[in-house]
Design a protein around this motif. Structure first.
Motif, mmCIF file in Angstrom:
data_model
loop_
_atom_site.group_PDB
_atom_site.id
_atom_site.type_symbol
_atom_site.label_atom_id
_atom_site.label_comp_id
_atom_site.label_asym_id
_atom_site.label_seq_id
_atom_site.Cartn_x
_atom_site.Cartn_y
_atom_site.Cartn_z
ATOM 1 N N ILE A 468 71.308 149.050 75.222
ATOM 2 C CA ILE A 468 71.078 150.489 75.383
ATOM 3 C C ILE A 468 72.338 151.128 75.948
ATOM 4 O O ILE A 468 72.884 150.684 76.958
ATOM 5 N N GLN A 469 72.794 152.186 75.293
ATOM 6 C CA GLN A 469 74.015 152.883 75.701
ATOM 7 C C GLN A 469 73.723 154.093 76.579
ATOM 8 O O GLN A 469 74.553 154.492 77.398
ATOM 9 N N SER A 470 72.566 154.695 76.406
ATOM 10 C CA SER A 470 72.138 155.811 77.249
ATOM 11 C C SER A 470 70.656 156.003 77.022
ATOM 12 O O SER A 470 70.134 155.699 75.943
ATOM 13 N N ILE A 471 69.981 156.529 78.064
ATOM 14 C CA ILE A 471 68.553 156.785 77.923
ATOM 15 C C ILE A 471 68.141 157.844 78.938
ATOM 16 O O ILE A 471 68.481 157.766 80.119
ATOM 17 N N VAL A 472 67.452 158.870 78.457
ATOM 18 C CA VAL A 472 66.926 159.930 79.311
ATOM 19 C C VAL A 472 65.486 160.172 78.874
ATOM 20 O O VAL A 472 65.236 160.452 77.705
ATOM 21 N N GLY A 473 64.565 160.092 79.803
ATOM 22 C CA GLY A 473 63.147 160.168 79.470
ATOM 23 C C GLY A 473 62.499 161.506 79.715
ATOM 24 O O GLY A 473 61.282 161.634 79.575
ATOM 25 N N GLY A 474 63.272 162.533 80.063
ATOM 26 C CA GLY A 474 62.691 163.846 80.304
ATOM 27 C C GLY A 474 63.698 164.756 80.965
ATOM 28 O O GLY A 474 64.807 164.337 81.316
ATOM 29 N N TYR A 475 63.307 166.014 81.158
ATOM 30 C CA TYR A 475 64.236 166.986 81.727
ATOM 31 C C TYR A 475 64.634 166.611 83.138
ATOM 32 O O TYR A 475 65.804 166.690 83.517
#
Length: 857
Positions: A468-475
């Motif tokens: 995984i290079q980047s991960i954002v799960g919400g604001y």
């Protein structure tokens, strides 16, 4: 002489009795005394730290904050301050200080109260490691015996080092190193004498003497420490005077987070606890290095938030958080059920009622803003002045700023997700004095903002390894800890089509195959309802090549393909991409994206196309080290090309080809052919760049045409929109990255709606109007992300796999042609599947008609 003899005899008896009492006490408590041998191998509780791949701190987990230091790393003034205050004879006694005991006994006799404990540093260490702080005689006895044992086992420097790292110093800071970070945000050697003295004064009462909770008491304690240092000769009079009157500079400093990735940090926390257990994860000083690059993560965070704000600004302003003054109390309480605005807290409501319609003082405004919670990139502010086309605001800390018209003019009234009010003409159309608003960073200042209505997720991984290079799960993690990147299963819409087409390509279809793009009506006698899948937009072109049909996301073509291949065979084929078989609908709605997957599952599936047909396993922890730097876990991924990975590793580390490697390179399973993966990539590149000839009025755009702004012809991608526009997607990739973006409301009842043109902004500043969709809602976020990382990932062209060829075809018919004008193009085929017939000389496309299957082969 007789008196002297009796006196000496009495003293001897008393000393003997005292000795016997000490021996008796020792044997009485001997079985309860712990072994001090454990101190030699003591492992201080150190929190787990999570790092990016490039070594930047992401998060810290643990009840105790501790930064272990050797005695050489602790500045001498700190050692002097502790010795002067806690145990000036530390290097002279053997664990128990007789002079200190006599002094404490004299105080007891004179006052009748225990005011001094006579505890040495060694005795405090014994208590901190082995005993409680209960003020009883038996604890003191045990403390003394353990201290003597400690002095026999450890050197003075070892005892002092343990003590300085073990001390509880308030606000979860343990040890002087952590205290320097918590109270001053700096390393210990960077502190001033006054700050050192403040920390040195904390051991006697960390909760009541710390400079955050009780600054006045802290100052008094600091001065006592400085006086002791002066009396012991550790500092000069000038140093004492300067530090004596120094101001209180302490404030709470959290862990020095360098990269904001709370969703990733929580994933790491859960994984580490599952692997090592809760206690080891929180106290063993583990250092977890993730696969995420800090710049990629920051780019993803920015892209997600900026894209959500762009959506929200298209749909209008929902109003300020609160109106702090200039309000009607009766009207306010009647409107209490208005859920758009949060109710004020008790302190705010009290101030509002006390002032009525009068303006608050600046101090009251600053106090109010300072206690508001932070989330995302948003900052709280209060409007204190409204002009013709600007407003004055006060932000956290009392900072004042003016919002000019270009930071306000987007804020037409929000009516619902389908409708917006008229464009405002002046600032008073938007805000009033006393409004509590939100602003966000914009260029070199601030812009009016609000908490976005919908949610979003972004996840990117390396297609060759699954890292995984980047991960954002919400604001914002502070608003919701639900990780939409890994937990939200949402309908994928048209992003399912590349997998439907891949199944067709392995069942005799090619990029040049013609399928009838015509309306379908299927009568269901059981329900008495006809199923009419429609294109979006509702436009039909008749016979169309599959390259163009996929790039333009033709719904009816996808339905015809799944009918020809078979629903069950198509569903089984989709399971090859890592989708859970039980989550794949086994009906024709599958062709339109009725299946629900998470963004991570979708990114993993698209990675199969990006890496030549291999199914990799996503992972986010590269390695875990213990507190001594030893690697106790190392990821061992399966590579899309294990041979390539091993070759690259040998070259990077200058290892001879004949030398055996400790690291293993496992091959990821091949789930589709390399040729099929290449054909899908070709079609998805057309989804961005389109085809035909605009000069001859045959040009067409794919649904991802906005990605042309990246000016890279080697990227591919697919949009996705559900029928009711509740979910929008874009999944895109190159050889070095694959990423998926989802945008939608958490509440499935809400649709993303549509927007009209804002007259204030014009088409240059707001080009997106009409219905929200994958290409207008999710794709812009993907573009924002790629703009920041595209220079750091492999975007080289895909090589033509073996067993493939390209031939010139007639665009309208997909057949062979000898023409070399705008009606022809080169197309790729698996060898043996290329067309055998030549197109008619006029090259006309077959006429539009409705039939049973709409297939031309």
């Amino acid at each position: 002489m007789r008196f002297l003899k009796y006196t000496v005899l009495t003293l001897i008896v008393l000393f003997a009795l005292a000795g016997a009492a000490v021996v008796g006490l020792y044997y009485y408590v001997k079985d309860d005394l712990p072994s001090v041998e454990t101190l030699r191998d003591v492992r201080l509780q150190i929190p787990m730290q999570v790092y990016s791949a490039d070594g930047r701190l992401i998060s810290q987990f643990g009840e105790q904050r501790r930064i272990p230091l050797t005695l050489d790393e602790i500045p001498q003034p700190m050692i002097d301050a502790i010795l002067a205050t806690e145990d000036s004879r530390f290097y002279e006694h053997r664990g128990v200080d007789p002079i200190g005991v006599m002094r404490a006994f004299r105080v007891l006799v004179v006052t009748g109260e225990i005011r001094e404990g006579a505890s040495t540093i060694t005795m405090q260490l014994a208590r901190n490691f082995f005993l409680s702080r209960e003020r009883v005689w038996m604890r003191k006895v045990k403390e003394a015996f353990i201290a003597v044992h400690i002095e026999q086992k450890l050197s003075k420097d070892e005892i002092l080092e343990l003590y300085l790292n073990k001390l509880a110093l308030g606000h979860r800071a343990y040890g002087v190193g952590a205290a320097a970070q918590v109270y001053y945000g700096r390393e210990l050697h960077e502190l001033t004498l006054a700050e050192i003295a403040t920390i040195a004064g904390l051991p006697q009462g960390p909760s009541i003497l710390n400079p955050i909770s009780n600054p006045q008491a802290s100052v008094q304690r600091r001065r006592i420490v400085l006086r002791r240092m002066l009396d012991e000769g550790y500092i000069s009079r000038a140093e004492y005077d300067a530090a004596f009157n120094a101001p209180v500079t302490a404030r709470y400093h959290g862990a020095e987070i360098e990269v904001n990735a709370p969703f990733l940090a929580e994933m790491v926390r859960q994984e580490t606890v599952d692997r090592f257990g809760l206690e080891a994860a929180y106290t063993a000083g583990l250092r977890v290095y993730t696969t995420v690059k800090s710049e990629h993560q920051l780019a993803a965070e920015f892209a997600l938030q900026e894209n959500l704000h762009a959506y929200d600004e298209r749909h209008g302003y929902r109003g300020p958080q609160q109106q702090l003054w200039g309000f009607d109390p009766e009207r306010f309480f009647r409107a209490e059920e208005d859920t758009r605005r949060p109710l004020p807290d008790e302190a705010t409501l009290e101030t509002m009622l006390r002032h009525g319609g009068a303006r608050w003082t600046d101090q009251e405004i600053i106090q109010y803003v300072n206690r508001q919670p932070r989330f995302g990139r948003l900052q709280h502010a209060v409007v204190v002045g409204v002009h013709e086309q600007s407003v004055d605001i006060i932000l956290r800390g009392g900072m004042q700023h003016t919002l000019e018209w270009d930071r306000l003019d987007w804020a037409r009234q929000y009516i619902d997700n389908e409708r917006q009010g008229r464009a405002p003409q002046r600032a008073a159309d938007i805000l009033n004095e006393g409004d509590h608003i939100l602003v966000r960073p914009f260029d070199d200042g601030w812009k009016l903002a609000q908490v976005p209505g919908p949610s979003s997720a972004i996840v990117a991984l390396h297609p060759q390894t699954g890292a995984i290079q980047s991960i954002v799960g919400g604001y914002s993690f502070s608003l919701s800890q639900f990780n939409r990147a890994t937990q939200a299963k949402r309908q994928v819409g048209s992003t399912i089509k590349p997998f439907i087409y891949a199944a067709a390509f392995e069942h005799d279809f090619t990029l040049a195959s013609l399928v009838n793009d015509a309306p379908i009506t299927q009568w269901n006698p059981g329900s008495g309802v006809a199923w009419r899948p429609r294109n979006s937009p509702d436009v039909y072109d008749g016979p169309i090549r599959l390259r163009e049909a996929l790039a333009r996301s033709k719904n009816v073509v996808s339905v015809r393909l799944i009918r020809d291949v078979g629903v069950d065979r198509t569903a089984d084929y989709l399971a090859r991409f890592g989708f859970a078989p039980h989550e794949i609908p086994r009906n024709e709605s599958l062709s339109l994206g009725s299946a629900s997957f998470t963004p991570l599952e979708l990114a993993r599936a698209f990675a199969v196309f990006a890496n030549g047909g291999h199914l990799v396993d996503p992972y986010f922890i590269d390695r875990i080290e213990d507190q001594d730097g030893n690697i106790i876990y190392q990821a061992n991924p399966r590579y899309a090309c294990a041979r390539c990975a091993e070759s690259e590793y040998r070259e990077t580390h200058a290892i001879d080809p004949e030398t055996p490697l400790q690291q293993e390179f496992h091959q990821a399973p091949q789930v589709i052919s390399e040729q099929t993966a290449f054909l899908i990539t070709e079609a998805l590149q057309s989804a961005i760049w389109g085809g035909g000839s605009w000069a001859h009025q045959t040009g067409w755009n794919g649904t991802g045409w906005r990605a042309q702004s990246l000016r890279n012809r080697n990227i591919a991608g697919k949009t996705g929109t559900t029928n009711d526009v509740r979910d929008t997607w874009f999944a895109g990739y190159s050889q070095g990255t694959v990423s998926a973006v989802w945008v939608g409301f958490d509440n499935l009842e809400f649709a993303l709606g549509r927007t009209s043109l804002n007259a204030n902004l014009g088409r240059q500043r707001q080009p997106i109007v009409g219905s929200e969709a994958g290409g207008t809602t999710a794709l812009p976020g993907w573009i924002l992300y790629m703009e920041r990382v595209i220079g750091d990932v492999d975007t080289s062209p895909y090589e033509l796999p073996s067993g493939m060829m390209s031939v010139r075809i007639d665009q309208p018919t997909g057949k062979l042609t000898n023409r070399s004008d705008h009606t022809s193009m080169f197309e790729y085929f698996v060898r043996g599947t290329e067309p055998k017939e030549f197109a008619d000389s006029d090259g006309r496309r077959p006429q539009l008609f409705e039939d049973d299957d709409g297939l031309f082969r």
